[in-house]
Design a protein around this motif. Structure first.
Motif, PDB file in Angstrom:
ATOM      1  N   LYS A  48       1.051  -1.310   0.041  1.00 11.09           N
ATOM      2  CA  LYS A  48      -0.522   0.029   0.110  1.00 11.09           C
ATOM      3  C   LYS A  48       0.919   1.488   0.337  1.00 11.09           C
ATOM      4  O   LYS A  48       1.059   2.434  -0.932  1.00 11.09           O
ATOM      5  CB  LYS A  48      -1.118   0.063   1.210  1.00 11.09           C
ATOM      6  N   SER A  50       3.379   1.638  -0.787  1.00 10.36           N
ATOM      7  CA  SER A  50       4.593   1.603  -2.625  1.00 10.36           C
ATOM      8  C   SER A  50       3.389   2.828  -3.113  1.00 10.36           C
ATOM      9  O   SER A  50       3.979   2.966  -4.405  1.00 10.36           O
ATOM     10  CB  SER A  50       5.083   0.747  -2.995  1.00 10.36           C
ATOM     11  N   LYS A  51       2.163   1.967  -3.528  1.00  8.94           N
ATOM     12  CA  LYS A  51       1.282   2.585  -3.895  1.00  8.94           C
ATOM     13  C   LYS A  51       0.824   3.944  -4.003  1.00  8.94           C
ATOM     14  O   LYS A  51       1.097   4.402  -4.520  1.00  8.94           O
ATOM     15  CB  LYS A  51      -0.004   1.050  -4.373  1.00  8.94           C
ATOM     16  N   ASN A  54       4.430   5.881  -5.036  1.00  6.59           N
ATOM     17  CA  ASN A  54       4.654   5.462  -6.910  1.00  6.59           C
ATOM     18  C   ASN A  54       5.944   4.818  -6.483  1.00  6.59           C
ATOM     19  O   ASN A  54       6.673   5.395  -7.520  1.00  6.59           O
ATOM     20  CB  ASN A  54       4.050   6.419  -7.784  1.00  6.59           C
TER      21      ASN A  54
END
Length: 228
Positions: A48, A50-51, A54
């Protein structure tokens, strides 16, 4: 590694609280991640995060891509047919075993038993479990801990803010350089512990606070080490 989280958060004009909302944790947990405390970070939270930022998961974990092993398909293609069959059978077995595993963390609520307040300043602490309480907690919970305390004071900022929850694994002996909960006479602290010839030195992360020295004339009890 830890700086990349803060750098990317600021690049995306996000506050600690905003990033925490995206991941599903409190801002205090994000602050700990930015200070490098990711040892007990759940895998789903890594994804989560890393998302939200980005960035690749490897950046969060501090893994250099040139240090990573060869892709499994590259290795597999270099094997002869017999060895490829062995690899395939083993991988299929591992997948079946993996699918049997239930991640119990998904089914656990976030209620924790809060033992007491531990001071990051004055030293006031009550270790009597009579005064404990069960509370809801939305932060990261370590895989293993024995006690949970509420931090009181600001001598351990920026790592631990006043009102944060810390998790402690019981450990009866001082560990040089470790963050520990230590009781001296009738007072107890969360501090960095340093062993000296005749003293036990307790050091705050906030430089506005003086070190605390204890020796053989004091009643010293090591409650445990802080886990993240």
């Amino acid at each position: 590694m830890n700086n990349i989280i803060k750098i990317k958060r600021l690049e995306n004009n996000m506050t600690l609280e905003q990033l925490g909302d995206k991941v599903g944790v409190g801002k205090s947990t994000v602050r700990k991640w930015e200070n490098g405390m990711i040892e007990n970070m759940r895998r789903d939270n890594i994804v989560k995060l890393s998302k939200a930022l980005n960035i690749p998961v490897t950046d969060i974990l501090g893994i250099e891509t040139n240090d990573m092993p060869l892709d499994i398909t590259t290795i597999y293609s270099q094997l002869n047919n017999e060895r490829q069959n062995k690899v395939y059978s083993y991988a299929q077995h591992e997948l079946e075993e993996q699918n049997k595993i239930i991640d119990i963390s998904e089914y656990q609520d976030n209620d924790i038993y809060l033992q007491s307040k531990v001071s990051a300043g004055t030293g006031v602490l009550d270790l009597d479990p009579t005064y404990g309480e069960t509370i809801s907690y939305d932060g990261e919970i370590p895989n293993h801990y024995d006690l949970a305390f509420l931090v009181s004071g600001n001598s351990m900022t920026p790592t631990f803010e006043d009102g944060e929850i810390i998790f402690v694994e019981k450990y009866p002996n001082p560990i040089n350089g470790a963050l520990m909960v230590v009781q001296i006479d009738e007072q107890a602290y969360i501090k960095k512990v340093y062993l000296e010839k005749d003293n036990l030195r307790l050091v705050s992360l906030n430089q506005d606070y003086d070190d605390i020295l204890a020796n053989g004339t004091n009643n010293i009890r090591i409650v445990g080490k802080v886990v993240f």
